[in-house]
Design a protein around this motif. Structure first.
Motif, short mmCIF file in Angstrom:
data_model
loop_
_atom_site.label_atom_id
_atom_site.label_comp_id
_atom_site.label_asym_id
_atom_site.label_seq_id
_atom_site.Cartn_x
_atom_site.Cartn_y
_atom_site.Cartn_z
N HIS A 1 0.70 -1.39 -0.01
CA HIS A 1 0.25 -0.09 0.29
C HIS A 1 0.71 1.51 -0.05
O HIS A 1 1.02 2.42 -1.20
CB HIS A 1 -1.34 0.27 0.68
N HIS B 1 -3.10 9.80 1.27
CA HIS B 1 -2.51 8.68 1.50
C HIS B 1 -1.95 9.34 2.57
O HIS B 1 -1.38 8.40 3.48
CB HIS B 1 -1.88 8.07 0.62
N TRP C 1 -13.54 6.96 -0.07
CA TRP C 1 -12.88 6.49 1.02
C TRP C 1 -14.08 7.15 1.99
O TRP C 1 -15.35 7.52 1.92
CB TRP C 1 -11.93 8.30 1.14
N GLN D 1 -10.41 8.62 -5.08
CA GLN D 1 -9.00 8.69 -5.11
C GLN D 1 -9.63 10.89 -4.48
O GLN D 1 -8.99 11.69 -4.15
CB GLN D 1 -7.84 8.79 -5.14
N ASP E 1 -9.22 4.34 4.03
CA ASP E 1 -9.37 4.01 3.02
C ASP E 1 -10.13 2.35 2.96
O ASP E 1 -9.94 1.64 3.22
CB ASP E 1 -7.82 3.69 2.63
N HIS F 1 -7.82 -3.03 -1.70
CA HIS F 1 -6.10 -2.30 -1.73
C HIS F 1 -5.52 -2.64 -0.53
O HIS F 1 -4.25 -3.10 0.00
CB HIS F 1 -5.35 -2.31 -2.90
MN MN3 Z 1 -5.09 3.19 -0.81
#
Ligand code: MN3
Length: 203
Positions: free
Chosen positions: A27, A81, A130, A148, A163, A167
């Motif tokens: 990640h 992130h 998210w 994103q 998140d 993934h």
């Molecule tokens: Mn991510």
């Protein structure tokens, strides 16, 4: 200055058993790096290359049209992130105190109500995205964004974001996104969330 992936403020295995070491490697080192590389590629040589990621996302409509989608996705991924690593800690969990704790209680009634709202928004997010606690300039709110997309796109300040792309959890939790969301609160770093809150309210 091109964007860079910030180093993790803890070891890759530090969030075990809630978030596994292999997921953190892939990640942080692969997914986040790809967002940074693609954001830098999109902004290279433009007047935007030296601005903060928040300023870029908050003004995305004045970027050249062909840059808007790659910047939205990749600068968004970088901002999201960077916050995500920061607001987790091996010494996390527990309850927020101070002004953030008070604001959560007055807005949502209790920390448990906030967690339910954040988790519910994360479970209902179809596909990737998210779930957020934001400050919208007037107070706290819970929202979810697709892909994103960053709250900064709407000039909202993200305080806490989880998140929910596969993934982020698939290696350990497979299809059990609700279990991942429930476990995530064991690693929440309330001191880091408080810092975001302080910035948002200008104190
Ligand atoms: Mn991510």
């Amino acid at each position: 200055m091109p964007f860079e992936v910030p180093a993790l403020p803890y070891d890759y295995n530090a969030l075990e058993p809630h978030i596994d070491e292999q997921t953190m490697h892939v990640h942080h080192d692969k997914h986040h790096q790809a967002y940074v590389d693609n954001a830098n590629k999109a902004l290279e040589g433009t007047e935007w290359a030296d601005r903060s990621v928040e300023a870029i996302l908050g003004n995305i409509e004045i970027l050249p049209e062909d840059k808007q989608a790659p910047v939205r996705n990749n600068a968004g991924g970088h901002a999201n992130h960077s916050l995500f690593w920061e607001i987790m800690s091996p010494d996390g969990g527990g309850e927020p105190s101070g002004s953030l704790g008070a604001a959560i209680e007055s807005t949502f009634g209790s920390l448990d109500e906030l967690k339910s709202a954040v988790n519910d928004a994360g479970v209902k997010r179809f596909g990737s995205g998210w779930t957020w606690l934001i400050h919208d300039g007037t107070g706290l709110a819970v929202q979810s964004t697709p892909n994103q997309d960053s709250p900064w796109l709407d000039d909202d300040a993200p305080l806490l974001g989880i998140d929910v792309w596969e993934h982020a959890y698939y290696l350990k939790y497979q299809n059990r996104r609700p279990d991942y969301l429930a476990a995530w609160w064991n690693v929440v770093n309330w001191d880091a969330v408080q810092k975001q809150y302080d910035k948002a309210v200008g104190s």
